[in-house]
Enzyme design. Structure first.
Site, PDB file in Angstrom:
ATOM      1  N   CYS A 105      23.365  26.194   8.947  1.00 37.98           N
ATOM      2  CA  CYS A 105      23.169  25.675   7.588  1.00 37.98           C
ATOM      3  C   CYS A 105      23.795  26.673   6.626  1.00 37.98           C
ATOM      4  CB  CYS A 105      21.708  25.382   7.274  1.00 37.98           C
ATOM      5  SG  CYS A 105      20.633  26.800   7.143  1.00 37.98           S
TER       6      CYS A 105
ATOM      7  N   CYS B  12      32.275  23.810   7.196  1.00 33.43           N
ATOM      8  CA  CYS B  12      32.651  23.977   8.603  1.00 33.43           C
ATOM      9  C   CYS B  12      32.427  22.689   9.379  1.00 33.43           C
ATOM     10  CB  CYS B  12      31.807  25.081   9.251  1.00 33.43           C
ATOM     11  SG  CYS B  12      32.003  26.686   8.532  1.00 33.43           S
TER      12      CYS B  12
ATOM     13  N   CYS C 144      22.912  20.875   7.572  1.00 35.73           N
ATOM     14  CA  CYS C 144      22.947  20.570   6.143  1.00 35.73           C
ATOM     15  C   CYS C 144      24.339  20.084   5.785  1.00 35.73           C
ATOM     16  CB  CYS C 144      22.496  21.755   5.288  1.00 35.73           C
ATOM     17  SG  CYS C 144      23.685  23.069   5.051  1.00 35.73           S
TER      18      CYS C 144
END
Length: 142
Positions: A11, A90, A83
């Site tokens: 995240c 990414c 998230c």
């Protein structure tokens, strides 16, 4: 002896969602998986995430926030962005064999009374636990 599948949860800050997911996978399916977590940037472990996990008997208080750079040298079978922001930054984790995305709301953004905030962390924890059961519970590594 069967080799455990190595799963990295990612995240943005590695403060709550990825930390909770790491703790959940270890506690539920640690016999089959090695779980790790990291963030696109470093922060501090959320005390609210620690409290939410403690409620279900999982202690993540010893965890610390890490960046993707810190874990980049490790072999990872599956990377999971938990998230939407981390998924945008990414969409593929280059050192993982496979990257999947399942976004969960950020409980840190909830404002209000302490009970409202704790409820948000519980809600995310429970949604993650259900997803982890569906995604990893039936899988038997070769």
């Amino acid at each position: 002896m069967t080799k455990k599948v190595r799963v990295l949860f990612v995240c943005t800050a590695n403060a709550a969602r990825s930390q909770m997911a790491e703790g959940l996978l270890r506690a539920k399916y640690g016999d089959r998986y090695e779980a790790f977590s990291a963030g696109t940037r470093q922060s501090t472990l959320s005390p609210d995430a620690v409290a939410a996990m403690r409620e279900i008997g999982i202690d993540i208080s010893h965890h610390r926030s890490k960046t993707l750079d810190e874990v980049a040298g490790q072999p990872i079978d599956i990377a999971v962005t938990v998230c939407d922001r981390a998924h945008q930054v990414c969409p593929l984790i280059p050192f993982a064999k496979k990257t999947i995305h399942c976004g969960f709301m950020d409980p840190h953004t909830v404002k209000g009374a302490p009970g409202d905030i704790a409820g948000a962390y519980r809600s995310v924890r429970d949604a993650m636990a259900a997803w982890i059961d569906r995604e990893f519970g039936g899988y038997l590594p070769a």
